[in-house]
Enzyme design. Structure first.
Site, PDB file in Angstrom:
ATOM      1  N   LYS A 240       2.779   0.668   1.959  1.00 33.18           N
ATOM      2  CA  LYS A 240       1.990  -0.524   1.615  1.00 33.18           C
ATOM      3  C   LYS A 240       2.667  -1.796   2.092  1.00 33.18           C
ATOM      4  CE  LYS A 240      -0.896   1.331  -2.007  1.00 33.18           C
ATOM      5  NZ  LYS A 240      -1.234   1.426  -3.428  1.00 33.18           N
ATOM      6  N   ARG A 275       2.342   9.086  -4.997  1.00 33.96           N
ATOM      7  CA  ARG A 275       1.297   9.315  -3.997  1.00 33.96           C
ATOM      8  C   ARG A 275       1.794   8.801  -2.640  1.00 33.96           C
ATOM      9  NH1 ARG A 275      -2.800   6.310  -1.851  1.00 33.96           N
ATOM     10  NH2 ARG A 275      -4.778   7.350  -1.485  1.00 33.96           N
TER      11      ARG A 275
HETATM   12  C1  7PJ Z   1      -3.694   4.050  -4.469  1.00 35.68           C
HETATM   13  C2  7PJ Z   1      -4.731   4.945  -4.667  1.00 35.68           C
HETATM   14  C3  7PJ Z   1      -2.709   3.889  -5.497  1.00 35.68           C
HETATM   15  C4  7PJ Z   1      -3.941   5.519  -6.750  1.00 35.68           C
HETATM   16  C5  7PJ Z   1      -4.963   3.994  -2.748  1.00 35.68           C
HETATM   17  C6  7PJ Z   1      -3.314   3.170   0.058  1.00 35.68           C
HETATM   18  C7  7PJ Z   1      -4.509   2.473  -0.462  1.00 35.68           C
HETATM   19  N1  7PJ Z   1      -4.865   5.681  -5.788  1.00 35.68           N
HETATM   20  N2  7PJ Z   1      -5.530   4.902  -3.571  1.00 35.68           N
HETATM   21  N3  7PJ Z   1      -2.889   4.648  -6.612  1.00 35.68           N
HETATM   22  N4  7PJ Z   1      -3.842   3.481  -3.256  1.00 35.68           N
HETATM   23  N5  7PJ Z   1      -4.035   6.243  -7.871  1.00 35.68           N
HETATM   24  O1  7PJ Z   1      -3.226   4.371   0.152  1.00 35.68           O
HETATM   25  O2  7PJ Z   1      -2.397   2.423   0.462  1.00 35.68           O
HETATM   26  O3  7PJ Z   1      -1.766   3.096  -5.428  1.00 35.68           O
HETATM   27  S1  7PJ Z   1      -5.668   3.581  -1.237  1.00 35.68           S
END
Ligand code: 7PJ
Length: 296
Positions: A240, A275
């Protein structure tokens, strides 16, 4: 500087709070130690890998690879939530994710999570074999609470200030940690009132979603403040812009080391699930962090 008492480090018993095994539609997710969620973006416009996995065979191969590398859950998304991204219709989103979920559910032993805020996509994805719902809107869309409750799979509730299109326009908080925690507590209560079992809800402070770099840093530093919610914490920082900014505006494809460092910090702050795009590197780093965290 404040001296840090030994008790500020999570004792081994903190882990056991979540030595909980989530039942993800028949597949297990063991949160007794920190786990890695591998990202599979089926979108043409995601910020780091947009368009790479539009071909179903390539997508499946990548998912299998992430499982081999140690991912304990695969998160599939058909709509980009990056700032300014265009919304996707329900039909388009279903077309992108359902065929992959059907094939992948048969092919891998670990649960599939569906990254969506649309009630119909939640229902169809779980029917197709998904075992978890990951909603960046924390079930605030009309009908989402009911849809999630009916599926009976675990749900991740994420904090976001405003909507993706406008969330990075001068985000503002009085106290970001208090406000994020209050929001998540309220969404846990709303989920429970809708019939979702408390032990089936995961919380996520939503790094980069309506937050400045300073907000993200305070949230990461104070992650343990979320322990009060008594729910497993999921953290997504992989590649990010907060990582890029700290490292002097490094481009997305050079943020691996920074992302892994952030993952380790998150786990030391009690995170249960991280994640990420880069599974193998994160799995190794988390083994080290986990060994330190549970040392007695
Ligand atoms: C997140 C997400 C996060 C959860 C995305 C990216 C943007 N789901 N989906 N937490 N970010 N739970 O992958 O940078 O931080 S999309």
């Amino acid at each position: 500087m404040m001296s840090r008492e030994p008790s500020a480090v999570p004792p081994a018993s903190t882990d056991s709070c979540f030595s909980l095994i989530l039942d993800c539609a028949g597949k297990q997710l063991d949160l007794g130690s920190p786990q890695v969620m591998g990202i599979l973006n089926l979108t043409p416009d995601s910020f780091s890998d947009g368009g790479r996995f539009l071909n179903p065979d390539v997508a499946l191969k990548h998912a299998l690879h992430m499982v081999e590398e140690g991912a304990a859950v695969i998160d599939i998304g058909g709509e980009s939530t990056r700032p300014g991204a265009q919304p996707v219709s329900v039909d388009e989103e279903l077309d992108r994710v359902i065929p992959i979920i059907e094939r992948l559910a048969q092919a891998i032993p670990v649960p599939i999570s569906i990254d969506t805020n649309k009630p119909l996509v939640m229902r169809e994805a779980v029917s197709a074999g998904a075992g978890m719902i990951n909603d960046v809107m924390a079930l605030r869309e009309l009908g989402a609470l009911e849809a999630a409750a009916e599926t009976t799979v675990p749900v991740c509730l994420m904090h976001m200030q405003r909507k993706p299109r406008t969330m990075q326009d001068a985000p503002h908080y009085g106290n970001v940690v208090d406000e994020v925690r209050r929001f998540l507590r309220q969404r846990l209560d709303a989920g429970e009132a809708a019939g979702i079992a408390r032990h089936n809800m995961i919380v996520d402070p939503g790094f980069g979603f309506g937050k400045s770099l300073e907000h993200n840093l305070i949230l990461l530093k104070e992650l343990q403040a979320l322990d009060e919610l008594a729910a497993p914490v999921l953290v997504g920082i992989s590649r990010k812009s907060m990582v890029g900014s700290i490292l002097g505006d490094l481009p997305v494809n050079e943020r691996l080391m920074g992302s892994v460092a952030a993952a380790v910090v998150a786990v030391m702050g009690g995170a249960a699930i991280i994640r990420v795009h880069d599974v193998r590197e994160t799995v190794d780093a988390l083994k080290v962090a986990s060994a330190v965290r549970s040392a007695i």
